[in-house]
Design an enzyme around this catalytic site. Structure first.
Site, PDB file in Angstrom:
ATOM      1  N   VAL A  11      39.740   6.413 -12.928  1.00 42.00           N
ATOM      2  CA  VAL A  11      39.890   5.378 -13.957  1.00 42.00           C
ATOM      3  C   VAL A  11      41.171   5.586 -14.768  1.00 42.00           C
ATOM      4  O   VAL A  11      41.976   4.661 -14.931  1.00 42.00           O
ATOM      5  CB  VAL A  11      38.651   5.365 -14.886  1.00 42.00           C
ATOM      6  N   ASP A  30      46.198  15.204 -19.093  1.00 39.93           N
ATOM      7  CA  ASP A  30      45.068  15.817 -18.378  1.00 39.93           C
ATOM      8  C   ASP A  30      45.124  17.314 -18.629  1.00 39.93           C
ATOM      9  O   ASP A  30      46.209  17.895 -18.699  1.00 39.93           O
ATOM     10  CB  ASP A  30      45.134  15.509 -16.876  1.00 39.93           C
ATOM     11  N   CYS A 293      29.285   6.579  -9.497  1.00 40.25           N
ATOM     12  CA  CYS A 293      28.834   5.730 -10.610  1.00 40.25           C
ATOM     13  C   CYS A 293      27.385   5.263 -10.516  1.00 40.25           C
ATOM     14  O   CYS A 293      26.599   5.528 -11.420  1.00 40.25           O
ATOM     15  CB  CYS A 293      29.752   4.525 -10.731  1.00 40.25           C
TER      16      CYS A 293
HETATM   17  N1  LIG Z   1      35.345   6.258 -10.694  1.00 41.30           N
HETATM   18  C1  LIG Z   1      35.098   4.979 -10.929  1.00 41.30           C
HETATM   19  O1  LIG Z   1      35.160   4.131 -10.057  1.00 41.30           O
HETATM   20  C2  LIG Z   1      34.719   4.523 -12.316  1.00 41.30           C
HETATM   21  C3  LIG Z   1      34.694   3.150 -12.615  1.00 41.30           C
HETATM   22  C4  LIG Z   1      34.317   2.736 -13.895  1.00 41.30           C
HETATM   23  C5  LIG Z   1      34.001   3.680 -14.864  1.00 41.30           C
HETATM   24  N2  LIG Z   1      34.039   5.001 -14.555  1.00 41.30           N
HETATM   25  C6  LIG Z   1      33.783   5.967 -15.630  1.00 41.30           C
HETATM   26  O2  LIG Z   1      35.049   6.443 -16.092  1.00 41.30           O
HETATM   27  C7  LIG Z   1      34.965   7.826 -16.446  1.00 41.30           C
HETATM   28  C8  LIG Z   1      35.966   8.623 -15.638  1.00 41.30           C
HETATM   29  O3  LIG Z   1      35.586   8.579 -14.295  1.00 41.30           O
HETATM   30  P1  LIG Z   1      36.549   9.100 -13.123  1.00 41.30           P
HETATM   31  O4  LIG Z   1      35.887   8.803 -11.848  1.00 41.30           O
HETATM   32  O5  LIG Z   1      37.937   8.592 -13.369  1.00 41.30           O
HETATM   33  O6  LIG Z   1      36.507  10.678 -13.425  1.00 41.30           O
HETATM   34  P2  LIG Z   1      37.327  11.845 -12.724  1.00 41.30           P
HETATM   35  O7  LIG Z   1      36.431  13.004 -12.659  1.00 41.30           O
HETATM   36  O8  LIG Z   1      37.991  11.340 -11.485  1.00 41.30           O
HETATM   37  O9  LIG Z   1      38.514  12.152 -13.769  1.00 41.30           O
HETATM   38  C9  LIG Z   1      38.326  12.716 -15.031  1.00 41.30           C
HETATM   39  C10 LIG Z   1      39.631  13.412 -15.439  1.00 41.30           C
HETATM   40  O10 LIG Z   1      39.502  13.873 -16.786  1.00 41.30           O
HETATM   41  C11 LIG Z   1      40.156  15.133 -16.887  1.00 41.30           C
HETATM   42  N3  LIG Z   1      39.671  15.835 -18.074  1.00 41.30           N
HETATM   43  C12 LIG Z   1      38.442  16.388 -18.304  1.00 41.30           C
HETATM   44  N4  LIG Z   1      38.410  16.933 -19.537  1.00 41.30           N
HETATM   45  C13 LIG Z   1      39.601  16.703 -20.118  1.00 41.30           C
HETATM   46  C14 LIG Z   1      40.175  17.010 -21.392  1.00 41.30           C
HETATM   47  N5  LIG Z   1      39.481  17.673 -22.307  1.00 41.30           N
HETATM   48  N6  LIG Z   1      41.432  16.613 -21.633  1.00 41.30           N
HETATM   49  C15 LIG Z   1      42.151  15.947 -20.709  1.00 41.30           C
HETATM   50  N7  LIG Z   1      41.669  15.618 -19.485  1.00 41.30           N
HETATM   51  C16 LIG Z   1      40.420  15.986 -19.194  1.00 41.30           C
HETATM   52  C17 LIG Z   1      39.822  15.813 -15.562  1.00 41.30           C
HETATM   53  O11 LIG Z   1      40.723  16.872 -15.290  1.00 41.30           O
HETATM   54  C18 LIG Z   1      39.959  14.647 -14.587  1.00 41.30           C
HETATM   55  O12 LIG Z   1      41.271  14.534 -14.091  1.00 41.30           O
HETATM   56  C19 LIG Z   1      33.500   8.216 -16.221  1.00 41.30           C
HETATM   57  O13 LIG Z   1      32.808   8.053 -17.426  1.00 41.30           O
HETATM   58  C20 LIG Z   1      33.027   7.200 -15.202  1.00 41.30           C
HETATM   59  O14 LIG Z   1      31.643   6.974 -15.280  1.00 41.30           O
HETATM   60  C21 LIG Z   1      34.407   5.451 -13.319  1.00 41.30           C
HETATM   61  O1  LIG Z   2      26.432  -4.641  -0.417  1.00 42.35           O
HETATM   62  C1  LIG Z   2      26.643  -3.449  -0.690  1.00 42.35           C
HETATM   63  C2  LIG Z   2      27.649  -3.021  -1.601  1.00 42.35           C
HETATM   64  C3  LIG Z   2      27.795  -1.672  -1.852  1.00 42.35           C
HETATM   65  N1  LIG Z   2      27.000  -0.761  -1.242  1.00 42.35           N
HETATM   66  C4  LIG Z   2      27.128   0.673  -1.568  1.00 42.35           C
HETATM   67  O2  LIG Z   2      27.123   0.805  -2.986  1.00 42.35           O
HETATM   68  C5  LIG Z   2      27.929   1.916  -3.386  1.00 42.35           C
HETATM   69  C6  LIG Z   2      28.920   1.498  -4.459  1.00 42.35           C
HETATM   70  O3  LIG Z   2      29.865   0.616  -3.912  1.00 42.35           O
HETATM   71  P1  LIG Z   2      30.940  -0.153  -4.831  1.00 42.35           P
HETATM   72  O4  LIG Z   2      30.251  -0.794  -5.949  1.00 42.35           O
HETATM   73  O5  LIG Z   2      31.751  -1.003  -3.943  1.00 42.35           O
HETATM   74  O6  LIG Z   2      31.876   1.060  -5.302  1.00 42.35           O
HETATM   75  P2  LIG Z   2      32.113   1.845  -6.675  1.00 42.35           P
HETATM   76  O7  LIG Z   2      33.529   2.277  -6.642  1.00 42.35           O
HETATM   77  O8  LIG Z   2      31.053   2.869  -6.842  1.00 42.35           O
HETATM   78  O9  LIG Z   2      32.004   0.746  -7.859  1.00 42.35           O
HETATM   79  C7  LIG Z   2      30.840   0.573  -8.658  1.00 42.35           C
HETATM   80  O10 LIG Z   2      30.803   1.530  -9.686  1.00 42.35           O
HETATM   81  C8  LIG Z   2      31.965   1.498 -10.549  1.00 42.35           C
HETATM   82  C9  LIG Z   2      31.827   2.659 -11.506  1.00 42.35           C
HETATM   83  O11 LIG Z   2      31.007   2.378 -12.585  1.00 42.35           O
HETATM   84  C10 LIG Z   2      32.029   0.155 -11.237  1.00 42.35           C
HETATM   85  O12 LIG Z   2      33.159   0.120 -12.096  1.00 42.35           O
HETATM   86  C11 LIG Z   2      32.112  -0.949 -10.198  1.00 42.35           C
HETATM   87  O13 LIG Z   2      32.109  -2.219 -10.846  1.00 42.35           O
HETATM   88  C12 LIG Z   2      30.904  -0.829  -9.267  1.00 42.35           C
HETATM   89  O14 LIG Z   2      30.989  -1.798  -8.218  1.00 42.35           O
HETATM   90  C13 LIG Z   2      28.577   2.444  -2.110  1.00 42.35           C
HETATM   91  O15 LIG Z   2      27.849   3.566  -1.645  1.00 42.35           O
HETATM   92  C14 LIG Z   2      28.445   1.291  -1.118  1.00 42.35           C
HETATM   93  O16 LIG Z   2      28.383   1.711   0.214  1.00 42.35           O
HETATM   94  C15 LIG Z   2      26.013  -1.164  -0.343  1.00 42.35           C
HETATM   95  O17 LIG Z   2      25.280  -0.354   0.212  1.00 42.35           O
HETATM   96  N2  LIG Z   2      25.874  -2.504  -0.092  1.00 42.35           N
END
Ligand SMILES: NC(=O)c1ccc[n+]([C@@H]2O[C@H](COP(=O)([O-])OP(=O)(O)OC[C@H]3O[C@@H](n4cnc5c(N)ncnc54)[C@H](O)[C@@H]3O)[C@@H](O)[C@H]2O)c1
Ligand SMILES: O=c1ccn([C@@H]2O[C@H](COP(=O)(O)OP(=O)(O)O[C@H]3O[C@H](CO)[C@@H](O)[C@H](O)[C@H]3O)[C@@H](O)[C@H]2O)c(=O)[nH]1
Length: 463
Positions: A11, A30, A293
């Site tokens: 993110v 970071d 997530c």
């Molecule tokens: N991965 C996704 O698709 C996604 C999508 C939407 C929301 N989110 C949410 O966003 C947040 C981040 O998720 P992510 O997947 O990017 O996490 P991630 O684990 O990939 O990255 C987190 C980063 O934060 C850094 N970090 C930790 N503690 C720190 C500190 N004290 N100072 C500076 N840096 C620090 C880590 O080194 C790491 O690089 C989570 O709450 C997650 O639920 C993730």
């Molecule tokens: O029809 C579907 C769609 C997805 N999946 C599975 O669902 C999981 C999540 O897929 P997807 O949502 O595409 O990926 P993420 O990157 O995990 O994204 C979800 O999680 C993120 C973290 O919160 C949100 O920001 C996004 O909106 C939300 O889609 C995976 O294991 C997919 O294989 C299925 O089995 N069937």
């Protein structure tokens, strides 16, 4: 605008790079020095389509910088994003210790001038106010260090420094594998908070994206911005993920019934998806949802409900359907091969979805564990894991370098991740290399008739 993004994971780095790309001056912080070193050299520590390109052009334009120095980031930013991880605890609630450390750290380093502190991490409902409290704690800590040795006389004032800030909840909805695309083409932007000043600055920050200047289809109407209170914004994030996960569990349940009655879930999904009230997305039946997530966010919402005396029965069912679904490939293998002890099973794909290098809570990991438990040998080929150092972190599986080496000697293949390149493999050749040409298509990704023509016994999920 001057932006600081703290935490450069899926993110934070995508947000930082995209905001730099649209012209903001961004510092990414970071605490992982290795990552910072890599990013400074123009390399992305994660695989995300299109990310390296925008990162490198922003570095060249001097719009983005990387550091491990939180004080420098806080001093720079008018808008400070908290984008650190909130992984699950064994109890199901989310571990907010990284958010806590950053919020205190921001407070300790506030240096004057109004700041908007933005919760982009997915955080439990109520975290906006909690972050505000932690920032103020940090401010108080810093203030203590400003007291001269020997203390101050009661009629003297402590040295002052400004700590004018507001907290905004700005949940992130990007998907891994299309994170850059999703950032430039969002369905909506949610801004939770009660400060008009902070919401105004956030609107300014996102204006080029709202106006679709970087969108694939620039003729679309502006991106809707939903301004809410803090708790509602936090709840929107959990509710969105819980809804999508439940939708998948629903279609997986239908698929399991289809398997028993001889219907085809892919046709059923098409048939119900054409109803605009249902919609055709997230109706892909398979071996269940995973990733960093859905599992953690649904569990966290169940936990929150529990904390407030409410049993979230529907969400609990969505989770239990998913837990069972993640073992469906194993059941199907047992049905075809009977005894799995001593058999060799090949997995096509390891990551939790295509176009990512993320293995967090990937269904493949469950499958490997269960197959090992039953005495099977497990091999795998994954386009990204096979090429990178990621394979060294895996146990109980031999990671092959291509699909044909994978097929060689296998008793069955399981398609776990629907990587596009798996649609064009030489399945005729692969079938000939196998001890038993069986394929369990865990994502209903392949054409059953083509697979049968290639010499396979094809088994899908609910078709
Ligand atoms: N991965 C996704 O698709 C996604 C999508 C939407 C929301 N989110 C949410 O966003 C947040 C981040 O998720 P992510 O997947 O990017 O996490 P991630 O684990 O990939 O990255 C987190 C980063 O934060 C850094 N970090 C930790 N503690 C720190 C500190 N004290 N100072 C500076 N840096 C620090 C880590 O080194 C790491 O690089 C989570 O709450 C997650 O639920 C993730
Ligand atoms: O029809 C579907 C769609 C997805 N999946 C599975 O669902 C999981 C999540 O897929 P997807 O949502 O595409 O990926 P993420 O990157 O995990 O994204 C979800 O999680 C993120 C973290 O919160 C949100 O920001 C996004 O909106 C939300 O889609 C995976 O294991 C997919 O294989 C299925 O089995 N069937």
């Amino acid at each position: 605008m001057r932006v600081c993004v703290i935490g450069t994971g899926y993110v934070g780095l995508v947000t930082g790079a995209c905001l730099a790309h649209i012209g903001h001056d961004v510092i990414c912080v970071d605490n992982n020095e290795e990552k910072v070193k890599l990013m400074k050299s123009g390399q992305s520590p994660i695989f995300e389509p299109g990310l390296s390109e925008i990162m490198q052009s922003a570095i060249q334009a001097e719009k983005i910088h990387f550091t491990s120095d939180l004080a420098a980031g806080v001093a720079h930013g008018e808008v400070l994003f908290i984008a650190v991880g909130t992984p699950p605890l064994p109890t199901g609630e989310s571990d907010t210790r990284y958010v806590e450390a950053v919020a205190r750290g921001i407070g300790e380093n506030l240096n004057g001038g109004y700041k908007v502190i933005v919760n982009k991490s997915t955080v439990p409902i109520g975290s906006g106010d909690w972050v505000r409290m932690l920032v103020l704690d940090g401010v108080a800590e810093r203030q203590k260090t400003l007291v001269p040795a020997g203390g101050v006389a009661s009629n003297e004032k402590l040295p002052e420094f400004a700590a004018e800030f507001d907290v905004i909840s700005n949940p992130e909805f990007l998907r891994e594998g299309s994170a850059v695309h999703d950032t430039f083409n969002p369905d909506r932007i949610v801004l939770g908070g009660n400060s008009q000043r902070a919401v105004g600055l956030m609107r300014q920050l996102y204006a080029p994206i709202v106006e679709r200047k970087y969108a694939v289809d620039q003729s679309l109407p502006p991106v809707p911005i939903l301004a809410t209170d803090l708790s509602s914004a936090e709840m929107i994030k959990y509710a969105a993920n819980a809804f999508l996960a439940t939708k998948i569990s629903f279609i997986n349940e239908v698929a399991n019934i289809c398997d028993r009655v001889g219907a085809d879930v892919t046709q059923v999904a098409k048939g119900i998806g054409l109803d605009s009230r249902i919609g055709n997305k997230f109706l892909q039946a398979g071996i269940g949802w995973g990733g960093s997530c859905f599992p953690k966010d649904v569990s966290a919402l169940i936990h929150t409900a529990d904390d407030y005396g409410y049993e979230a029965q529907l969400l609990k069912s969505a989770v239990s359907v998913n837990e069972r679904q993640r073992l469906i490939a194993l059941e199907k293998l047992q049905k075809v091969l009977k005894i799995l002890k001593g058999k060799t099973i090949g997995l096509l794909g390891l990551t939790f979805k295509p176009d990512t290098d993320d293995l967090r809570d990937a269904p493949a990991l469950n499958l490997i564990e269960q197959l090992n438990r039953l005495g099977a040998k497990v091999k795998a080929f994954d386009p990204i894991v096979s090429q990178t150092g990621l394979r060294h972190g895996l146990s109980g599986v031999l990671v092959e370098t291509d699909a044909e080496r994978l097929a060689d000697g296998c008793d069955a293949l399981v398609l776990v991740t629907e990587w596009q390149q798996f649609s064009t493999l030489d399945y005729v050749k692969m079938a000939k290399l196998m001890a038993h040409p069986v394929i369990i298509d865990g994502r209903n990704f392949l054409d059953p008739e083509a697979m049968i023509r290639a010499g396979f016994q094809y088994v899908g999920v609910g078709r």
